[in-house]
Design an enzyme around this catalytic site. Structure first.
Site, PDB file in Angstrom:
ATOM      1  N   HIS A 260       0.825  -1.204   0.000  1.00 34.84           N
ATOM      2  CA  HIS A 260       0.000   0.000   0.000  1.00 34.84           C
ATOM      3  C   HIS A 260       0.865   1.262   0.000  1.00 34.84           C
ATOM      4  CE1 HIS A 260      -3.685   2.316   1.136  1.00 34.84           C
ATOM      5  NE2 HIS A 260      -2.770   3.117   1.673  1.00 34.84           N
ATOM      6  N   GLU A 261       1.817   1.316   0.923  1.00 36.73           N
ATOM      7  CA  GLU A 261       2.661   2.518   1.013  1.00 36.73           C
ATOM      8  C   GLU A 261       3.580   2.649  -0.196  1.00 36.73           C
ATOM      9  OE1 GLU A 261       1.630   4.570   2.999  1.00 36.73           O
ATOM     10  OE2 GLU A 261       0.467   3.244   4.294  1.00 36.73           O
ATOM     11  N   HIS A 264       1.865   4.659  -2.850  1.00 27.54           N
ATOM     12  CA  HIS A 264       2.053   6.100  -2.688  1.00 27.54           C
ATOM     13  C   HIS A 264       3.450   6.520  -3.160  1.00 27.54           C
ATOM     14  CE1 HIS A 264      -1.653   6.953  -0.583  1.00 27.54           C
ATOM     15  NE2 HIS A 264      -1.395   6.075   0.373  1.00 27.54           N
ATOM     16  N   GLU A 290      -4.392   7.890  -3.213  1.00 28.22           N
ATOM     17  CA  GLU A 290      -4.909   6.659  -2.631  1.00 28.22           C
ATOM     18  C   GLU A 290      -5.248   5.641  -3.710  1.00 28.22           C
ATOM     19  OE1 GLU A 290      -5.770   4.376   0.832  1.00 28.22           O
ATOM     20  OE2 GLU A 290      -4.646   6.224   0.464  1.00 28.22           O
TER      21      GLU A 290
END
Length: 495
Positions: A260-261, A264, A290
């Protein structure tokens, strides 16, 4: 001063503005990861002093003169966009008194430490007073920005420019009905999927997490991985740092937080290098940001193809961990489960967590809900939406850091990002017929190339919704996300 000279002066001035913002972000990363606990009070003074300098830079009276003169220049598309973004920020910053900006920086820095202690102690009352102070300051800021308009819209503009509360509420409201229906059908299906059980060492999890970060395109020469209570990505352009967390009984927490990170981070690392130290040199909005983390984490990382690859790697590292084959593993990874934590929620229920926060924070900003009543309101809403009560404050109203640092208007961008991810994945799948075969080999090259071409490289060149519209060919809606979820979980739960 001629128009191009004015633009050059404006661009040079904003190199310092952007650089100061990046320094502030680095201090925030340090505070969340490795800053000594006893340094909190000193750090709040640093942040206040930095905000004083930054606010003065962002509201320099010369900016208005440069903007007026530069508007007459024959600007490139990139230069015109830079002027547009500078004007937007200047006009907003000029409405907020410097003393208020400094006080917000000081109080939110202190509040973050108070929240962390209250969360650890499970004591919302210990956090109430400082949260009330943060809320009062943010309401005051919103009133200055809104000039008689919608307070929540004024705050939302910081995270999703061009979006409004009514449009967002309608978009997310339509998503909610479909999710509640799907969750209900899953609950009634009678299909049983076991939980993952076992002990998975911290060092081995960290090793695989680093491998996953590499597989999903993270450039280690411009970043690093650390640990924090709440995983996050920080920084921009050529210094983008990520964090994760480890539970030895739940490796998925570590693995999917990392992916997820990285979503970004690869967005920031993929921005056109010509945009460095300009207003174009960061992600355009939190909703678009996001979308990049969620599409990597869910549509790609939790796909049948990629989980098959991950299953093989986990067997190599951990040996037999009780899941018989890749298909069973896919079902375990995607199991709908009871839980309290937003960041650990499955794809179907995640947005229900976000909508809870969205509705409560709108009430807080509007003055329809006071902080003293927040915990009770949270617990009542959670039990209504999820069917079971909150067991302790750290699993409820104290679980997220966002309100402690004043990020009102941020939460709905998580669900907006999911909607955007649904649109992007549908278009990506049409454009890349070989995608699933590549993911089965742990190869994300085509997917990342597609995102780089259609999203990453543009930075903030276009407005948020325009960025997604250009990528998919139409104005985004929630329909592709709902179709994806219904197809995926309908198959898993034999609906």
């Amino acid at each position: 001063m001629n128009s191009m000279t004015a633009y050059s002066a404006l661009a040079e001035h904003y190199r310092d503005v952007v650089a100061l913002g990046q320094v502030s972000g680095l201090l925030g990363w340090d505070q969340e990861t490795i800053m000594p606990k006893g340094s909190a009070a000193q750090r709040s003074e640093w942040m206040s002093a930095l905000e004083k300098v930054g606010h003065a830079q962002r509201t320099d009276p010369r900016i208005a003169e440069w903007l007026d003169a530069a508007s007459a220049a024959d600007l490139t598309e990139e230069q015109a966009a830079n002027v547009r973004l500078i004007r937007r920020q200047f006009e907003r910053q000029s409405k907020v008194p410097s003393a208020l900006a400094r006080q917000i920086a000081r109080v939110t820095s202190q509040a973050q430490g108070v929240w962390a202690k209250a969360r650890e102690a499970g004591d919302f009352a210990a956090f109430q007073d400082v949260l009330s102070e943060v809320l009062t300051l943010r309401r005051e800021e919103a009133a200055a920005l809104a000039e008689g308009g919608n307070l929540y819209d004024a705050l939302l503009e910081d995270y999703e420019p061009g979006m409004s509360e009514p449009v967002l509420a309608k978009l997310l409201g339509g998503l909610r009905d479909g999710l509640v229906d799907l969750r209900g059908r899953v609950a009634q299906s009678g299909e049983q999927i076991p939980d993952l059980r076992g002990t998975f060492s911290r060092d081995q999890q960290t090793m695989i997490a680093r491998e996953l970060a590499t597989a999903f395109g993270y450039d280690w020469t411009r970043g690093r991985l650390d640990f924090s209570v709440h995983p996050f990505s920080s920084g921009s352009f050529n210094d983008v740092r990520i964090t994760t967390r480890v539970s030895e009984s739940d490796p998925f927490n570590c693995f999917y937080s990392t992916i997820h990170e990285v979503g970004h981070a690869t967005y920031e690392q993929g921005i056109n290098q010509d945009y460095g130290l300009t207003m174009l040199g960061s992600g355009v909005s939190m909703g678009v940001h996001e979308s990049q983390s969620r599409i990597l984490e869910n549509q790609l990382g939790r796909s049948r193809a990629f989980t098959g690859f991950l299953y093989g790697r986990m067997r190599e590292v951990f040996g037999d961990f009780g899941v018989p084959d890749a298909e069973a593993f896919y079902r375990v990874v995607n199991k709908l489960h009871r839980g309290f934590i937003r960041t650990e929620a499955d794809e179907v229920q995640y947005n229900l967590h976000v909508l809870l926060r969205f509705d409560l924070e709108r009430q807080l900003i509007a003055g329809d809900l006071e902080v003293v009543d927040l915990e009770a309101a949270w617990n009542e809403r959670f039990e209504k939406d999820f069917g079971y009560p909150v067991d302790m404050p750290s699993n409820g109203v104290l679980q997220d850091v966002h309100w402690s640092v004043g990020l009102f208007g941020y939460f709905p961008t998580y669900s907006l990002g999911n909607i955007y991810a649904g649109e992007l994945f549908a278009k990506m799948s049409d454009d890349l017929p070989e995608l699933q075969g590549e993911l089965a080999q742990g190869n994300t090259t085509s997917a990342l190339g597609w995102l780089g071409q259609n999203i990453h490289r543009h930075g903030s060149l276009y407005e948020p919704r325009d960025t997604i519209t250009r990528a998919v060919g139409h104005v985004p809606t929630a329909e592709p996300l709902l179709a994806y979820l219904n197809q995926k979980f309908g198959e898993i739960y034999k609906l």
